[in-house]
Design a protein around this motif. Structure first.
Motif, mmCIF file in Angstrom:
data_model
loop_
_atom_site.group_PDB
_atom_site.id
_atom_site.type_symbol
_atom_site.label_atom_id
_atom_site.label_comp_id
_atom_site.label_asym_id
_atom_site.label_seq_id
_atom_site.Cartn_x
_atom_site.Cartn_y
_atom_site.Cartn_z
ATOM 1 N N LEU A 142 0.956 -1.158 0.010
ATOM 2 C CA LEU A 142 0.044 0.063 -0.032
ATOM 3 C C LEU A 142 0.879 1.260 0.047
ATOM 4 N N HIS A 143 1.805 1.211 0.842
ATOM 5 C CA HIS A 143 2.734 2.356 1.055
ATOM 6 C C HIS A 143 3.451 2.485 -0.481
ATOM 7 N N GLY A 144 3.964 1.594 -0.994
ATOM 8 C CA GLY A 144 4.488 1.852 -2.261
ATOM 9 C C GLY A 144 3.705 2.235 -3.406
ATOM 10 N N LEU A 171 -6.116 -4.961 0.001
ATOM 11 C CA LEU A 171 -5.653 -3.585 0.643
ATOM 12 C C LEU A 171 -6.725 -2.676 1.094
ATOM 13 N N ALA A 172 -7.970 -3.180 0.929
ATOM 14 C CA ALA A 172 -9.107 -2.311 1.348
ATOM 15 C C ALA A 172 -9.149 -2.230 2.811
ATOM 16 N N PRO A 173 -8.953 -3.289 3.845
ATOM 17 C CA PRO A 173 -8.779 -2.833 5.289
ATOM 18 C C PRO A 173 -7.870 -1.644 5.477
ATOM 19 N N VAL A 194 -6.409 3.673 7.126
ATOM 20 C CA VAL A 194 -5.880 4.773 7.007
ATOM 21 C C VAL A 194 -6.893 6.091 6.917
ATOM 22 N N GLU A 195 -7.996 5.989 6.324
ATOM 23 C CA GLU A 195 -8.989 6.846 6.093
ATOM 24 C C GLU A 195 -9.738 7.203 7.454
#
Length: 162
Positions: A31-33, A148-150, A155-156
């Motif tokens: 996710l970060h990448g 990645l959704a969780p 983050v949101e």
């Protein structure tokens, strides 16, 4: 792990026993990448800034004259998660572009502070909408991937109003 921008499913191997933590870290790293790559491309294309340069300008722009309001180089390095030598090189590049200025700490002559120049503030304000839009786009795209959704939801939700 596949390239951060491919649509292939993320996989760091099968989940067995204590591998769930490693799988979670793999997903977080992916996710970060994905986010960093997307934001980097947008900032470079529109403003000639890297993600790290934007981060340095953003962190330093928050300085104030009250207690703890200015950052020494080691504090800046911690804030942008770079080594002190990498931070010094980055600050030097931004200083050479007229976006930052260094000055001696008035209370401790050994300390060096860095501040954003008016040109740096102007560029930061021009780049902020690009950064924010690219971040939203990258999160939206990542949220469409089940693995990645969780993380995107987490983050949101970090600074969402209660």
């Amino acid at each position: 792990m596949p390239d951060a921008q491919t649509d292939e499913p993320l996989s760091c191997g099968p989940l067995t026993g204590g591998r769930a933590l490693a799988q979670g870290w793999c997903a977080l790293s992916a996710l970060h990448g994905r986010i960093e790559t997307h934001v980097e491309r947008a900032l470079q294309a529109r403003h000639g800034l890297s993600v790290r340069e934007f981060s340095v300008l953003n962190v330093l722009n928050e300085q104030h004259d009250g207690p703890g309001g200015h950052l020494q180089m080691r504090q800046l390095a911690d804030a942008v998660v770079l080594s002190q030598s990498a931070t010094t090189r980055l600050v030097t590049r931004l200083e050479n572009r007229g976006l930052l200025a260094r000055y001696i700490c008035p209370d401790d002559r050994r300390g060096i502070y860095t501040d954003v120049t008016p040109a740096g503030r102007d560029l930061l304000e021009q780049a902020r909408p690009t950064n924010d839009a690219a971040l939203r786009e990258a999160l939206r795209d990542a949220a469409a991937r089940p693995e990645l959704a969780p993380l995107v939801a987490a983050v949101e939700g970090l600074w969402a109003p209660a």
